[in-house]
Every structure is written in C-alpha cells, then in structure tokens.
Design a protein around this motif. Structure first.
Motif, short mmCIF file in Angstrom:
data_model
loop_
_atom_site.label_atom_id
_atom_site.label_comp_id
_atom_site.label_asym_id
_atom_site.label_seq_id
_atom_site.Cartn_x
_atom_site.Cartn_y
_atom_site.Cartn_z
N TYR A 107 5.70 6.17 6.91
CA TYR A 107 4.96 5.35 7.87
C TYR A 107 5.87 4.97 9.05
O TYR A 107 5.48 5.07 10.21
CB TYR A 107 4.44 4.08 7.18
N HIS B 43 5.43 6.06 13.10
CA HIS B 43 5.21 5.07 14.16
C HIS B 43 6.48 4.78 14.97
O HIS B 43 6.56 3.74 15.64
CB HIS B 43 4.64 3.78 13.54
N GLU C 149 -2.40 1.26 4.51
CA GLU C 149 -1.55 1.16 5.71
C GLU C 149 -1.43 -0.27 6.22
O GLU C 149 -0.43 -0.60 6.86
CB GLU C 149 -2.09 2.08 6.82
N SER D 127 1.98 -1.84 7.50
CA SER D 127 2.03 -2.33 8.89
C SER D 127 2.45 -3.80 8.94
O SER D 127 3.30 -4.20 9.75
CB SER D 127 0.66 -2.14 9.53
#
Length: 272
Positions: free
Chosen positions: A208, A212, A176, A180
């Motif tokens: 992902y 988010h 991740e 990110s």
C-alpha cells in the motif's frame, strides 16, 4: 507488573488475538489501537491442484518447504486427490530443504529429514544453508504460505534453478481504510509503536505504502519517531527487507514476549 507503556499508543497490526494483545498493552499502561494489516486467509484448493499434480507427476530435484501448516496441507490435498503415496514418493526422492521448527516437525511426523535447513528460522538462514549447493538446471518446488518469498526465489533463479511455486493458501488484501488511517496517524506523529505479528502484514502494508508513494515518509517515521516491533525473526526479516532499520523483536516468538520486550525497551529508555 511494570507500566513501561505508560502514555504510549501502540498499534496492533494483526487480526488474531487482538483482545489478548490489547489487554497486555493496557496492563503495561499503554493504549492499544487495532489497525489490521492482514486480510483473510483461505485454502485455495482448486487453484493449487494443477501445481500439486505437476509436482506429483514430474517431481523435482529439490523440494523447499517453508511452513509446517503448508507442508501438512499439501499432504492432505494429495490424499483428497487419491495421490498421497505418489506425493510422498516424490518428496522422498527429492532433496528436501526446510525453514522453521514447525516445518521440521511436520517432516519428522512423515518420517523425513531435510538435507538442508535454516539455522535461525528465517528465509535468510535457509538461503545461507543452500548457498553452496549447485542449482544450475535443477527443478525446484517451493511451498509458500499465501505470500511470495522474493529473496528466496531470486536466489534460486540467480543460481540457475527452474522454480515451481506452490501456494496452498491465498491472502485477500486488508481493508484499505485501516491501512490508510495508519499511514495518516504515522505521518501525524500520533503512534509510538507498531506491532507486526506476521510477515504478511509487513508485505501488505508496504504494498500500500509503495502504491501511494509513501515509502520515504514511512521509513523516516520508523527511523525517527515510531518504533517498529516484530513478533519474531521472520516478521523482523520482512521489515528489514522493506528497508526498516533495527526492528525490535523478542528472542521468544510469542505475542506476550513481544509486548514485554516493548515495555522493557521504553523502561530502559527512561533510565538513560
């Protein structure tokens, strides 16, 4: 060789051949950044055995094969179970549909030809080929390669099919931190292009992004600032399905062709 990527920061989303792709980008004057959006792939022998046995015992009206390696793996696994002949018999007795030239080649090795196949290597092309078939009440086995094919499954279920999915491979999600970091770089306007080398990278990235609440931001970046690049039609199709407009993709589905296409894009842009 030209320097079409002079001053450009280009992200490589894959986990394989990253050194080779980096060298190609550098030769074109660009700065490569590896942000792997692809986790590990492993053979899920134990997980796939019940699904494979179900197919061997019950068969299907249609068998849809989507990758060459997946097709060959099912043959190999059935051999390990001592059921290769039974597996091949069920395959022969069903209507076969296939996607991609590698799948077609794998079937040819087995002395089989699909009743239906795509015309362009994509899932969308396969759906087009199957559009006029009657799937009402039909049992359909779909071989996938470690990721789902939502558009294909939805099409079959809407047509009234009973779908049985077999995934001989499983993916472990990517780190991740890499995903990110890429999202932060994209939002900051630091990246000129992102090169996706497999559809699974697109799926993992947008999983992902959705989790988010970054979808709107990311799609806007791809529309206005950062060029989305795909190694070929299937990867480009995955980007389009996620809402990315007009991803750049070479006609020849190769890593080198993708980088040349990208360099040519910027060279043409400079001339206009």
């Amino acid at each position: 060789m030209g320097r079409g990527l002079e001053g450009k920061k280009v992200v490589i989303a894959g986990s394989r051949k990253t050194d080779e792709i980096s060298t190609l980008i550098e030769k074109q004057g660009g700065t490569p950044l590896v942000r792997s959006l692809q986790g590990t792939v492993f053979l899920a022998e134990e997980q796939v055995e019940p699904d494979l046995r179900k197919y061997i015992n019950e068969g299907a009206d249609w068998t849809i094969l989507t990758t060459g390696i997946g097709t060959e793996t099912l043959v190999k696994l059935s051999r390990q179970l001592g059921e290769e002949e039974a597996f091949l018999r069920q395959l022969r007795e069903s209507n076969i549909a296939s996607r991609g030239y590698k799948t077609f080649a794998s079937l040819k090795k087995l002395g089989l030809a699909p009743l239906k196949k795509d015309d362009d290597g994509t899932t969308r092309g396969l759906v087009r080929a199957l559009e006029n078939e009657d799937f009402s009440g039909k049992r359909v086995m779909v071989q996938l390669h470690g990721e789902t094919a939502p558009a294909l499954i939805r099409f079959l279920e809407e047509k009234g099919a009973s779908v049985h999915q077999v995934l001989p491979y499983r993916h472990i999600s990517p780190d991740e931190k890499a995903v990110s970091l890429l999202c932060e770089e994209l939002k900051a306007g630091e990246i000129d292009a992102v090169c996706f080398t497999a559809a699974i990278q697109v799926r993992e990235f947008f999983q992902y992004v959705k989790k988010h609440d970054l979808t709107t931001d990311v799609l806007e970046v791809f529309k206005t600032r950062t060029l989305p690049v795909a190694v070929g039609k299937i990867t480009a199709e995955a980007l389009t399905e996620e809402g990315v407009e007009n991803p750049l993709a070479p006609d020849l589905e190769r890593m080198g062709a993708m980088i040349i296409e990208l360099a040519n894009y910027y060279e043409k842009k400079q001339l206009t």
